[in-house]
Design a protein around this motif. Structure first.
Motif, PDB file in Angstrom:
ATOM      1  N   PRO A   8       0.738  -0.827  -0.406  1.00  0.00           N
ATOM      2  CA  PRO A   8      -0.370  -0.051  -0.187  1.00  0.00           C
ATOM      3  C   PRO A   8       0.705   0.950   0.188  1.00  0.00           C
ATOM      4  O   PRO A   8       0.300   2.559  -0.085  1.00  0.00           O
ATOM      5  N   GLY A   9       2.307   0.945   0.285  1.00  0.00           N
ATOM      6  CA  GLY A   9       3.140   2.597  -0.025  1.00  0.00           C
ATOM      7  C   GLY A   9       2.388   2.988   1.122  1.00  0.00           C
ATOM      8  O   GLY A   9       3.096   4.808   1.637  1.00  0.00           O
ATOM      9  N   VAL A  10       2.374   2.218   2.710  1.00  0.00           N
ATOM     10  CA  VAL A  10       2.682   3.201   3.975  1.00  0.00           C
ATOM     11  C   VAL A  10       4.121   3.098   4.404  1.00  0.00           C
ATOM     12  O   VAL A  10       4.633   1.935   4.611  1.00  0.00           O
ATOM     13  N   ALA A  11       4.825   3.833   4.734  1.00  0.00           N
ATOM     14  CA  ALA A  11       5.849   3.885   5.699  1.00  0.00           C
ATOM     15  C   ALA A  11       5.526   3.394   6.833  1.00  0.00           C
ATOM     16  O   ALA A  11       4.373   3.610   7.744  1.00  0.00           O
ATOM     17  N   GLU A  12       7.268   2.457   7.048  1.00  0.00           N
ATOM     18  CA  GLU A  12       6.641   2.037   8.537  1.00  0.00           C
ATOM     19  C   GLU A  12       6.267   3.199   9.964  1.00  0.00           C
ATOM     20  O   GLU A  12       6.005   2.462  10.842  1.00  0.00           O
TER      21      GLU A  12
ATOM     22  N   ARG B 178       1.491   6.959  11.644  1.00  0.00           N
ATOM     23  CA  ARG B 178       0.822   6.591  12.892  1.00  0.00           C
ATOM     24  C   ARG B 178      -0.483   6.010  12.366  1.00  0.00           C
ATOM     25  O   ARG B 178      -0.794   6.160  11.219  1.00  0.00           O
ATOM     26  N   ILE B 179      -1.176   5.108  12.979  1.00  0.00           N
ATOM     27  CA  ILE B 179      -2.535   4.672  12.937  1.00  0.00           C
ATOM     28  C   ILE B 179      -3.688   6.115  12.805  1.00  0.00           C
ATOM     29  O   ILE B 179      -4.032   6.373  11.816  1.00  0.00           O
ATOM     30  N   GLY B 180      -3.344   7.426  13.352  1.00  0.00           N
ATOM     31  CA  GLY B 180      -4.508   8.672  13.072  1.00  0.00           C
ATOM     32  C   GLY B 180      -3.854   8.889  11.686  1.00  0.00           C
ATOM     33  O   GLY B 180      -5.002   9.511  11.969  1.00  0.00           O
TER      34      GLY B 180
ATOM     35  N   GLU C 221      -8.301   7.948   4.316  1.00  0.00           N
ATOM     36  CA  GLU C 221      -9.054   6.481   3.922  1.00  0.00           C
ATOM     37  C   GLU C 221      -8.121   5.653   2.947  1.00  0.00           C
ATOM     38  O   GLU C 221      -8.871   4.281   2.845  1.00  0.00           O
ATOM     39  N   GLN C 222      -7.574   6.300   2.074  1.00  0.00           N
ATOM     40  CA  GLN C 222      -7.230   5.103   1.411  1.00  0.00           C
ATOM     41  C   GLN C 222      -6.273   4.154   1.473  1.00  0.00           C
ATOM     42  O   GLN C 222      -6.066   3.361   0.961  1.00  0.00           O
ATOM     43  N   GLN C 223      -5.258   4.691   2.287  1.00  0.00           N
ATOM     44  CA  GLN C 223      -4.192   4.383   3.172  1.00  0.00           C
ATOM     45  C   GLN C 223      -4.449   2.933   3.640  1.00  0.00           C
ATOM     46  O   GLN C 223      -4.570   1.484   3.480  1.00  0.00           O
ATOM     47  N   ARG C 224      -6.087   3.136   4.468  1.00  0.00           N
ATOM     48  CA  ARG C 224      -6.174   2.643   5.089  1.00  0.00           C
ATOM     49  C   ARG C 224      -6.817   0.885   4.233  1.00  0.00           C
ATOM     50  O   ARG C 224      -6.911  -0.025   4.684  1.00  0.00           O
ATOM     51  N   GLU C 225      -7.519   2.029   3.529  1.00  0.00           N
ATOM     52  CA  GLU C 225      -8.122   0.342   2.531  1.00  0.00           C
ATOM     53  C   GLU C 225      -7.048   0.312   1.756  1.00  0.00           C
ATOM     54  O   GLU C 225      -7.678  -1.143   2.041  1.00  0.00           O
TER      55      GLU C 225
END
Length: 53
Positions: A28-32, A35-37, A41-45
């Protein structure tokens, strides 16, 4: 919970170690360090739909 890093949260799930978490987050291209908050919305999906390896 909003301040918890995504990778730290995922590693707390049974069966998800560092390698599986890194592979999951690469899709998904989310850096480690995200933070969750702060996830969009697109990253969560994308995290929810990513193959679990």
């Amino acid at each position: 919970m909003k301040k918890t890093r995504v990778a730290q949260f995922l590693r707390a799930v049974p069966g998800y170690g560092p390698a599986r978490v890194a592979a999951l987050m690469a899709v998904p291209g989310v850096a480690e360090k995200h933070r969750i908050g702060r996830l969009t919305e697109q990253q969560r999906e994308r995290l929810l739909r990513a193959p679990a390896g």
